[in-house]
Design an enzyme around this catalytic site. Structure first.
Site, PDB file in Angstrom:
ATOM      1  N   THR A  68       0.835  -1.180   0.000  1.00  0.00           N
ATOM      2  CA  THR A  68       0.000   0.000   0.000  1.00  0.00           C
ATOM      3  C   THR A  68       0.880   1.243   0.000  1.00  0.00           C
ATOM      4  OG1 THR A  68      -1.743  -1.136   1.133  1.00  0.00           O
ATOM      5  CG2 THR A  68      -1.568   1.197   1.597  1.00  0.00           C
TER       6      THR A  68
ATOM      7  N   VAL B 100     -12.751  -5.301   1.881  1.00  0.00           N
ATOM      8  CA  VAL B 100     -12.201  -3.946   1.934  1.00  0.00           C
ATOM      9  C   VAL B 100     -11.323  -3.855   3.181  1.00  0.00           C
ATOM     10  CG1 VAL B 100     -12.764  -1.499   2.144  1.00  0.00           C
ATOM     11  CG2 VAL B 100     -14.224  -2.984   0.764  1.00  0.00           C
TER      12      VAL B 100
ATOM     13  N   ASP C  16      -8.296  -1.470   5.578  1.00  0.00           N
ATOM     14  CA  ASP C  16      -8.285  -0.240   6.379  1.00  0.00           C
ATOM     15  C   ASP C  16      -8.002   1.014   5.549  1.00  0.00           C
ATOM     16  OD1 ASP C  16      -5.661  -1.371   5.979  1.00  0.00           O
ATOM     17  OD2 ASP C  16      -4.887   0.187   7.306  1.00  0.00           O
TER      18      ASP C  16
ATOM     19  N   GLY D  80      -4.801  -5.183   7.250  1.00  0.00           N
ATOM     20  CA  GLY D  80      -5.919  -4.244   7.332  1.00  0.00           C
ATOM     21  C   GLY D  80      -6.982  -4.583   8.353  1.00  0.00           C
TER      22      GLY D  80
END
Ligand code: ASP
Length: 309
Positions: free
Chosen positions: A175, A204, A206, A229
């Protein structure tokens, strides 16, 4: 007034022994390029919001990181991306989740913040909004990266959902994010990701969640996270750093350390964060072997680092 900017390209099991000199140089150069683009914006007097968007777009455009070009593969062999951006002065924010074909998801999240009347758009609705805003879709090949493909094949074989930088594979990318303080005294944070290799069920992480992966508040700090996440969501990491500063008077360094090395670790979360406070202090904290990271401030203090050194 001073300025500061920090960026990251993911945290994880990153060892010098697994990295050739050429690869190391390529990562450092991509990080530095994004950092300097963000810094130039701040030097010109642009807002922290502009600077973090510019820096993250540069990282999204590099295939080396798991965001935009080079995003990881989902279980179905697609690229579904999440991103968010937040401004510390107004506490305004914008986020998108599970979008595809978008070259710069961070730019789309800024449009959500400014033009949608909402904060968070996901899936088909986010795609419809992107079209309304004039975004063109890139073909799948634009996002293709050979290493990511191999990671996906391996994850499929082993039946696991894997963090892009988890030890299962050549765990190097991640990320991306940026945080900045501008010369007007305003903070901003931005984060963008392809999520986890082999992810399913509309998963999905964080990164697009304000408070978990991204947060900015002029009273305290701006934070962008990277790591597992699910744990970052449960620990509300970015907001927790800000809360420790606001409610308990912690310094940025103490707050970041408490969250990453204590609270997050206690529930099993690994990863890190970059943060800058309203005074321009920078903190790059992680509990993994390494984190692609870089920072610079108006005093000219520059660092571009990968390992824990
Ligand atoms: N935090 C991201 C996610 O869980 C992954 C990463 O940081 O690389 O989607």
């Amino acid at each position: 007034m001073p300025y500061s900017i920090a960026i990251h390209g993911g945290a994880g099991t990153i060892h010098k022994s697994q990295m050739s000199d050429e690869k190391e140089a390529a990562y450092k150069s991509a990080l530095r390029n994004a950092l300097i683009q963000g810094e130039e914006a701040l030097k010109k007097g642009l807002s922290a919001l502009d600077a973090v968007e510019i820096a993250v777009m540069a990282l999204e455009d590099s295939h080396l990181f798991n965001a935009g070009k080079g995003a990881v593969f989902t279980h179905e062999g697609k690229h579904e991306m999440d991103a968010s951006i937040m401004e510390g002065k107004s506490l305004m924010g914008g986020a998108v989740a599970s979008v595809y074909g978008i070259k710069n998801p961070i730019h789309l999240s800024r449009k959500v913040m400014e033009n949608s009347g909402h904060v968070f758009l996901a899936g088909n609705g986010a795609m419809e909004f992107a079209k309304e805003q004039g975004f063109k879709l890139e073909p799948d090949e634009y996002f293709y990266d050979e290493l990511r493909y191999q990671q996906w094949q391996e994850a499929l074989k082993e039946g696991v959902i894997q963090l892009d930088h988890s030890p299962l594979k050549e765990n190097k990318f991640g990320t991306v994010g940026a945080v900045a303080l501008d010369i007007h005294g305003n903070l901003a944070a931005a984060t963008s990701t392809g999520g986890m290799t082999n992810k399913r069920f509309g998963r999905v992480g964080d990164s697009p969640m304000l408070g978990a992966g991204t947060y900015a508040n002029n009273k305290t700090c701006a934070v962008s996270c990277t790591g597992s996440g699910e744990f970052f969501i449960r620990a509300v990491v970015a907001y927790d750093v800000s809360c420790l500063m606001e409610y308990k008077g912690y310094s940025l360094a103490d707050a970041s350390k408490e969250v990453v090395q204590n609270r997050l670790l206690k529930i099993g979360g690994d990863g890190g964060l970059i943060a800058v406070d309203f005074r321009g202090n920078i903190c790059l904290e992680f509990n993994t072997d390494g984190m692609y990271r870089a920072s610079i401030n108006s005093d000219g203090n520059e660092q571009v680092l990968i390992y824990r050194d």
